[in-house]
Design a protein around this motif. Structure first.
Motif, PDB file in Angstrom:
ATOM      1  N   VAL A 280     -96.728 -16.359  60.009  1.00  0.00           N
ATOM      2  CA  VAL A 280     -95.311 -16.470  60.325  1.00  0.00           C
ATOM      3  C   VAL A 280     -95.157 -16.526  61.842  1.00  0.00           C
ATOM      4  CG1 VAL A 280     -93.077 -15.313  60.115  1.00  0.00           C
ATOM      5  CG2 VAL A 280     -94.702 -15.200  58.249  1.00  0.00           C
TER       6      VAL A 280
ATOM      7  N   GLY B 236    -102.862 -19.311  58.292  1.00  0.00           N
ATOM      8  CA  GLY B 236    -101.452 -19.346  57.937  1.00  0.00           C
ATOM      9  C   GLY B 236    -100.779 -18.028  58.275  1.00  0.00           C
TER      10      GLY B 236
ATOM     11  N   ASP C 249     -90.572 -18.722  60.702  1.00  0.00           N
ATOM     12  CA  ASP C 249     -91.021 -19.919  59.987  1.00  0.00           C
ATOM     13  C   ASP C 249     -92.482 -19.774  59.587  1.00  0.00           C
ATOM     14  OD1 ASP C 249     -88.560 -21.152  60.312  1.00  0.00           O
ATOM     15  OD2 ASP C 249     -89.222 -22.488  61.925  1.00  0.00           O
ATOM     16  N   ARG C 250     -92.850 -20.376  58.448  1.00  0.00           N
ATOM     17  CA  ARG C 250     -94.251 -20.388  58.030  1.00  0.00           C
ATOM     18  C   ARG C 250     -94.999 -21.390  58.900  1.00  0.00           C
ATOM     19  NH1 ARG C 250     -95.758 -21.897  52.800  1.00  0.00           N
ATOM     20  NH2 ARG C 250     -94.288 -23.586  53.025  1.00  0.00           N
TER      21      ARG C 250
ATOM     22  N   ALA D 286     -95.768 -25.192  58.559  1.00  0.00           N
ATOM     23  CA  ALA D 286     -96.347 -25.400  57.234  1.00  0.00           C
ATOM     24  C   ALA D 286     -95.674 -26.582  56.550  1.00  0.00           C
ATOM     25  CB  ALA D 286     -96.203 -24.129  56.402  1.00  0.00           C
TER      26      ALA D 286
END
Length: 60
Positions: A10, A8, A28-29, A49
């Motif tokens: 950015v 995970g 954005d994630r 995500a």
């Protein structure tokens, strides 16, 4: 594909989500492919995500 995406973070640049096809904006994630010793063909791919959260909802 799901097993290879585990990191995970950015988004550092704009692109498209590999799962939903939605635009990915910087910041954005996202989830990225795990990095190994050699570069894989999907090394630049990202999954939003939010797309994973939608798929993980009960009843889907």
């Amino acid at each position: 594909m799901a097993n290879s995406f585990g990191y995970g973070g950015v988004a550092t640049c704009a692109g498209l989500c590999a799962m939903s096809g939605q635009p990915v904006n910087r910041g954005d994630r996202v989830y990225r492919p795990r990095q190994g010793k050699s570069r894989t063909s999907n090394a630049c791919a990202v999954i939003l995500a939010a797309a994973i959260e939608i798929e993980a909802r009960p009843g889907r």
